[in-house]
Write a protein that holds these residues in place. Structure first.
Motif, mmCIF file in Angstrom:
data_model
loop_
_atom_site.group_PDB
_atom_site.id
_atom_site.type_symbol
_atom_site.label_atom_id
_atom_site.label_comp_id
_atom_site.label_asym_id
_atom_site.label_seq_id
_atom_site.Cartn_x
_atom_site.Cartn_y
_atom_site.Cartn_z
ATOM 1 N N ILE A 171 -37.675 35.858 -4.691
ATOM 2 C CA ILE A 171 -37.590 34.394 -4.635
ATOM 3 C C ILE A 171 -36.825 33.953 -3.388
ATOM 4 O O ILE A 171 -37.281 33.074 -2.644
ATOM 5 C CB ILE A 171 -36.944 33.855 -5.925
ATOM 6 N N ALA A 172 -35.667 34.569 -3.141
ATOM 7 C CA ALA A 172 -34.860 34.202 -1.966
ATOM 8 C C ALA A 172 -35.620 34.455 -0.665
ATOM 9 O O ALA A 172 -35.579 33.632 0.254
ATOM 10 C CB ALA A 172 -33.537 34.975 -1.977
ATOM 11 N N HIS A 173 -36.318 35.579 -0.580
ATOM 12 C CA HIS A 173 -37.074 35.896 0.631
ATOM 13 C C HIS A 173 -38.197 34.893 0.851
ATOM 14 O O HIS A 173 -38.421 34.424 1.973
ATOM 15 C CB HIS A 173 -37.639 37.310 0.565
ATOM 16 N N THR A 174 -38.896 34.532 -0.202
ATOM 17 C CA THR A 174 -39.979 33.553 -0.075
ATOM 18 C C THR A 174 -39.429 32.211 0.383
ATOM 19 O O THR A 174 -39.997 31.574 1.277
ATOM 20 C CB THR A 174 -40.749 33.422 -1.400
ATOM 21 N N ASN A 175 -38.332 31.786 -0.187
ATOM 22 C CA ASN A 175 -37.697 30.530 0.259
ATOM 23 C C ASN A 175 -37.293 30.614 1.720
ATOM 24 O O ASN A 175 -37.515 29.669 2.491
ATOM 25 C CB ASN A 175 -36.475 30.204 -0.599
ATOM 26 N N LEU A 176 -36.727 31.735 2.132
ATOM 27 C CA LEU A 176 -36.279 31.907 3.508
ATOM 28 C C LEU A 176 -37.447 31.850 4.485
ATOM 29 O O LEU A 176 -37.433 31.095 5.450
ATOM 30 C CB LEU A 176 -35.542 33.231 3.665
ATOM 31 N N TYR A 177 -38.474 32.647 4.248
ATOM 32 C CA TYR A 177 -39.537 32.683 5.247
ATOM 33 C C TYR A 177 -40.359 31.407 5.242
ATOM 34 O O TYR A 177 -40.843 30.981 6.296
ATOM 35 C CB TYR A 177 -40.383 33.951 5.139
ATOM 36 N N TRP A 178 -40.504 30.738 4.077
ATOM 37 C CA TRP A 178 -41.291 29.495 4.099
ATOM 38 C C TRP A 178 -40.544 28.388 4.834
ATOM 39 O O TRP A 178 -41.146 27.540 5.475
ATOM 40 C CB TRP A 178 -41.709 29.049 2.695
ATOM 41 N N GLU A 179 -39.230 28.411 4.779
ATOM 42 C CA GLU A 179 -38.422 27.420 5.491
ATOM 43 C C GLU A 179 -38.695 27.472 6.993
ATOM 44 O O GLU A 179 -38.600 26.464 7.692
ATOM 45 C CB GLU A 179 -36.940 27.675 5.222
ATOM 46 N N TYR A 180 -39.045 28.629 7.502
ATOM 47 C CA TYR A 180 -39.284 28.802 8.933
ATOM 48 C C TYR A 180 -40.771 28.927 9.262
ATOM 49 O O TYR A 180 -41.132 29.391 10.338
ATOM 50 C CB TYR A 180 -38.494 30.009 9.453
ATOM 51 N N SER A 181 -41.620 28.515 8.349
ATOM 52 C CA SER A 181 -43.065 28.535 8.572
ATOM 53 C C SER A 181 -43.523 27.176 9.076
ATOM 54 O O SER A 181 -42.755 26.220 9.116
ATOM 55 C CB SER A 181 -43.803 28.883 7.276
ATOM 56 N N GLY A 182 -44.766 27.085 9.428
ATOM 57 C CA GLY A 182 -45.360 25.835 9.879
ATOM 58 C C GLY A 182 -46.664 26.128 10.584
ATOM 59 O O GLY A 182 -47.083 27.279 10.683
ATOM 60 N N ASP A 229 -37.957 14.191 -3.287
ATOM 61 C CA ASP A 229 -38.122 12.740 -3.340
ATOM 62 C C ASP A 229 -39.589 12.439 -3.111
ATOM 63 O O ASP A 229 -40.053 12.422 -1.968
ATOM 64 C CB ASP A 229 -37.240 12.068 -2.275
ATOM 65 N N PHE A 230 -40.313 12.212 -4.194
ATOM 66 C CA PHE A 230 -41.749 12.002 -4.077
ATOM 67 C C PHE A 230 -42.102 10.723 -3.322
ATOM 68 O O PHE A 230 -43.198 10.609 -2.791
ATOM 69 C CB PHE A 230 -42.405 12.015 -5.453
ATOM 70 N N ALA A 231 -41.187 9.783 -3.253
ATOM 71 C CA ALA A 231 -41.441 8.529 -2.552
ATOM 72 C C ALA A 231 -41.263 8.658 -1.043
ATOM 73 O O ALA A 231 -41.751 7.844 -0.273
ATOM 74 C CB ALA A 231 -40.546 7.428 -3.086
ATOM 75 N N ALA A 232 -40.530 9.706 -0.626
ATOM 76 C CA ALA A 232 -40.247 9.884 0.807
ATOM 77 C C ALA A 232 -41.393 10.599 1.496
ATOM 78 O O ALA A 232 -42.248 11.220 0.875
ATOM 79 C CB ALA A 232 -38.969 10.709 0.979
ATOM 80 N N LYS A 233 -41.412 10.530 2.793
ATOM 81 C CA LYS A 233 -42.362 11.286 3.592
ATOM 82 C C LYS A 233 -41.977 12.767 3.541
ATOM 83 O O LYS A 233 -40.919 13.135 3.075
ATOM 84 C CB LYS A 233 -42.360 10.792 5.037
ATOM 85 N N VAL A 234 -42.832 13.601 4.076
ATOM 86 C CA VAL A 234 -42.608 15.048 4.092
ATOM 87 C C VAL A 234 -41.306 15.336 4.834
ATOM 88 O O VAL A 234 -41.060 14.774 5.901
ATOM 89 C CB VAL A 234 -43.779 15.739 4.818
ATOM 90 N N PRO A 235 -40.456 16.222 4.261
ATOM 91 C CA PRO A 235 -39.247 16.582 4.998
ATOM 92 C C PRO A 235 -39.593 17.289 6.304
ATOM 93 O O PRO A 235 -40.591 17.988 6.371
ATOM 94 C CB PRO A 235 -38.509 17.530 4.051
ATOM 95 N N SER A 236 -38.792 17.091 7.315
ATOM 96 C CA SER A 236 -39.047 17.785 8.579
ATOM 97 C C SER A 236 -38.528 19.202 8.478
ATOM 98 O O SER A 236 -37.636 19.505 7.708
ATOM 99 C CB SER A 236 -38.375 17.048 9.736
ATOM 100 N N SER A 237 -39.122 20.074 9.271
ATOM 101 C CA SER A 237 -38.673 21.463 9.228
ATOM 102 C C SER A 237 -37.635 21.717 10.285
ATOM 103 O O SER A 237 -37.389 20.936 11.148
ATOM 104 C CB SER A 237 -39.864 22.389 9.421
#
Length: 189
Positions: free
Chosen positions: A155-166, A181-189
């Motif tokens: 789980i930690a590895h998946t969170n880590l590598y997806w944070e740096y994906s795009g 926050d479903f009302a907000a726009k997509v968070p920036s990476s």
């Protein structure tokens, strides 16, 4: 942000939180509770909730194991997508469901981190979607007997590598459920 035209909306994907899939999953009750709270938050904001349900030889359709866990209740108006492969888009109508709802950003939760969650993340971004993985709303079983790391490390590895994906014109993000926050726009990476 998404590369999909006229797709300003967001959807919460609830992937494979089925009796036979989450049995023995890492922190099962906590994760299911977190997903239930996300579903409530999405509904309260008017965000689409799309339920993904896996079937296969070891998870026959209509069996008790195939059913969603009793803690999660799909509303009749919410889409249900049936799948047989890890990627929730592969050989399903998920793309049609999302297109009809103008969705260009998916928020991903569910089971199994190292299979269907990862496959769907990659399937979504490869098809032009912005993707947010909810850091504390996905889980997996213990596959250490097959040489895999412990579930917490998967789980930690998946969170880590997806944070740096795009990908060009798309955002990949990881946020804890409390910060979704479903009302907000997509968070920036």
């Amino acid at each position: 942000m998404t590369t999909l035209d006229n797709r300003p909306n967001t959807a919460l994907l609830v992937i494979d939180v089925q009796n036979g899939v989450v049995t023995g999953a890492h922190e099962r009750d906590t994760i299911v509770g977190t997903i239930a709270a996300l579903v409530d938050k999405a509904r309260a904001s008017g965000t689409e909730v799309v339920w993904i349900q896996h079937s296969g030889d070891d998870l026959p359709a209509d069996s008790e194991a195939w059913q969603y866990v009793p803690e999660l209740k799909r509303a009749d108006s919410e889409a249900l997508v049936h799948k047989r492969y890890g990627d929730s888009f592969e050989a399903t109508d998920l793309e049609d469901v999302l297109a009809a709802r103008g969705v260009g950003h998916v928020v991903i939760s569910g089971e199994q981190t190292d299979a269907c969650i990862r496959s769907t993340l990659h399937g979504a971004i490869g098809r032009g979607y912005d993707t947010t993985l909810v850091a504390d709303a996905h889980t997996t079983g213990d596959l250490t007997e097959y040489g895999a790391p412990t579930p917490d490390k998967v789980i930690a590895h998946t969170n880590l590598y997806w944070e740096y994906s795009g990908a060009p014109g798309r955002v990949a993000a990881v946020v804890p459920a409390a910060d979704v926050d479903f009302a907000a726009k997509v968070p920036s990476s």
